[in-house]
Scaffold this active site. Structure first.
Site, PDB file in Angstrom:
ATOM      1  N   ALA A  52       0.597  -1.382  -0.107  1.00 21.95           N
ATOM      2  CA  ALA A  52      -0.323  -0.417  -0.477  1.00 21.95           C
ATOM      3  C   ALA A  52       0.788   1.665  -0.092  1.00 21.95           C
ATOM      4  O   ALA A  52       0.797   2.183  -0.973  1.00 21.95           O
ATOM      5  CB  ALA A  52      -0.850   0.050   1.251  1.00 21.95           C
TER       6      ALA A  52
ATOM      7  N   HIS B 195     -29.219   5.026  -7.532  1.00 22.24           N
ATOM      8  CA  HIS B 195     -29.535   5.198  -8.918  1.00 22.24           C
ATOM      9  C   HIS B 195     -29.160   6.652  -9.361  1.00 22.24           C
ATOM     10  O   HIS B 195     -30.369   7.522  -8.782  1.00 22.24           O
ATOM     11  CB  HIS B 195     -30.099   4.164 -10.312  1.00 22.24           C
ATOM     12  CG  HIS B 195     -29.748   4.961 -11.844  1.00 22.24           C
ATOM     13  ND1 HIS B 195     -28.621   3.904 -12.391  1.00 22.24           N
ATOM     14  CD2 HIS B 195     -29.944   5.282 -12.202  1.00 22.24           C
ATOM     15  CE1 HIS B 195     -28.896   4.821 -13.376  1.00 22.24           C
ATOM     16  NE2 HIS B 195     -29.876   6.071 -13.584  1.00 22.24           N
TER      17      HIS B 195
END
Length: 482
Positions: free
Chosen positions: A199, A461
């Site tokens: 990372a 949505h």
């Protein structure tokens, strides 16, 4: 101070330690938090998670500015990088949250003791003694406590954190960097070699590439971000090469040499051929080692495992009444949020309240590179190794309308499930806001939701979260948008 006996004393003021202290205070315990520096927050707040992500956000804004006209914004055709202001914003954020921690200690009646805490041995008559050596006498908010030499407590938590590992034979300086030095570079380097692709390595590679540096990654293992699902590693490699980052895997670093202009890294590539890469700076990002050498653990029953502290499911060590949390714990992911939750578990257990052990298979892993990575649970390979009959679904962000709006199409959602019962074994996301999206998957796995149930969970949505709905539906070959 020696006349006061605390219910709980914590050595180390990073995310694991300060979270444990806050929760213990909330539960009515008398708490002492011992921190050797003049600032709470540990590596995460000062030279880790927070400053790195602040710089990543600056890099993200910079990337958007490069294409401002495509978003209908004119007049920014030649943006200029002010590196000093990037650093200033990063520093301002850490200062703000440091002050926030000081406030939280007072709010929760936690006594902060400045100095280096060391256990003197096991409990005597149910009480432990911690010797505190003041290292910054006269500084910090609790000067009257800095002269304290002994803390008496019924329970002890060791949360001393970790240090960046360095390649053998080298020391960090203004050219050979760790996560500490790279966050304070006075000038922006035009080139950077990153050794290691976990990372830390891929995040800094992303930052410096966005700002225009020539970036090279050298990784010893066969793929970058090696703890992630293999398909995620392939996708990040593809994305990084597309961005112009030179990715080298299965390599062995031979030596690092200082030059007139910076540094020269000699390594053997995957084909066994010697290679040399020159740059202004080199970042060594090869993992972190536990900071347990000077905590007095040798005076207890605790037997270290390669420097790490073995614990049981409640984070208790082999010395009764002594707990360990955070980066020093054997087998626990070295993540701030894992250490913090371990602190909550210990504080709750000591206070006699409800608690659940930390489940390592429910830990979200987040890498804030571009594209982002978020994952939880088993990879496809791990699930097969454990004998599961695996069923996999995969949905690309190119089919998600919000990803189109954000102009961020790289990546996918991958769901690993048990074919027999529909149990979600793991979810692996690479793409826009993956580090936020993964939280839903952690909750789903905690509540033991099945693929079928998640296929009928309504998602708003247009959102990136809809990609999860399609991802779970893709397990059954029924993704709507692909």
């Amino acid at each position: 101070m020696a006349d006061t006996t605390y219910d709980l004393a914590i050595i180390g003021g990073g995310p694991a330690g300060y979270t444990c202290a806050i929760r213990a205070g909330q539960l009515g315990l008398k708490v002492a938090l011992i921190e050797k520096t003049d600032k709470l927050g540990g590596t995460c707040l000062h030279v880790g998670c927070i400053p790195t992500k602040a710089m990543l956000f600056s890099a993200e804004v910079w990337d958007h500015l490069k294409h401002a006209e495509s978003y209908g914004i004119e007049g920014v055709s030649a943006p200029k990088l002010n590196w000093q202001n990037v650093l200033k914003r990063k520093n301002d954020i850490t200062v703000k949250h440091t002050k926030g921690l000081d406030f939280l200690m007072k709010k929760n009646k936690v006594t902060v003791v400045r100095g280096h805490g060391r256990l003197t041995g096991g409990a005597k008559d149910g009480v432990f003694t911690i010797d505190v050596t003041a290292e910054d006498k006269g500084k910090g908010q609790d000067a009257e406590l800095q002269a304290a030499t002994k803390i008496l407590t019924k329970k002890v938590v060791i949360a001393t954190g970790s240090d960046a590992r360095m390649l053998p034979g080298y020391q960090a300086d203004d050219t050979i960097l760790t996560n500490i030095e790279i966050l304070s570079l006075p000038t922006f380097p035009k080139s950077l070699v990153v050794i290691g692709s976990g990372a830390v390595g891929v995040e800094f590679a992303s930052i410096f590439k966005s700002f225009g540096a020539e970036v090279t990654i050298i990784e010893a293992l066969p793929r970058i971000v090696p703890v992630e699902d293999e398909e995620v590693s392939k996708e990040l490699t593809r994305a990084y090469k597309k961005r112009g980052i030179d990715v080298n895997v299965s390599c062995k670093v031979e030596k690092i040499e200082k030059t007139k202009d910076g540094v020269k890294v000699s390594f053997v590539d995957a084909a066994g051929k010697p290679q040399v890469k020159e740059a202004e700076k080199v970042l060594v990002a090869v993992g972190r080692g536990p900071r347990t050498a000077d905590a007095g653990l040798d005076k207890t029953k605790i037997q270290l495992d390669r420097g790490f502290v073995p614990v049981n499911e409640w984070m208790e060590t082999s010395e009764p009444g002594v707990y360990a949390i955070g980066d020093i714990v054997a087998g626990l992911p070295q993540l701030a949020h894992v250490g913090a939750m371990a602190g909550v578990v210990v504080a709750s257990k000591v206070a006699g309240k409800y608690a659940r052990p930390v489940r390592k298979d429910r830990v979200p892993g987040c890498t804030y590179c571009d594209p982002q990575i978020g994952s939880v649970g088993l990879t496809e390979a791990q699930a097969k190794e454990k004998g599961y009959q695996v069923k996999v679904g995969k949905f690309p962000f190119v089919g998600n309308s919000k990803a189109t709006i954000l102009d961020s199409h790289d990546g996918f959602v991958k769901v690993v499930s048990d074919a027999k019962y529909g149990e979600v074994l793991g979810v692996h996301i690479i793409g826009p806001n993956a580090t936020e999206l993964i939280a839903e998957c952690v909750v789903a796995m905690e509540l033991e939701a099945t693929v079928e149930e998640l296929m009928f969970t309504i998602h708003a949505h247009p959102t990136l979260a809809e990609s999860l709905l399609d991802g779970f539906s893709s397990v059954e070959g029924m993704a709507i948008n692909a």
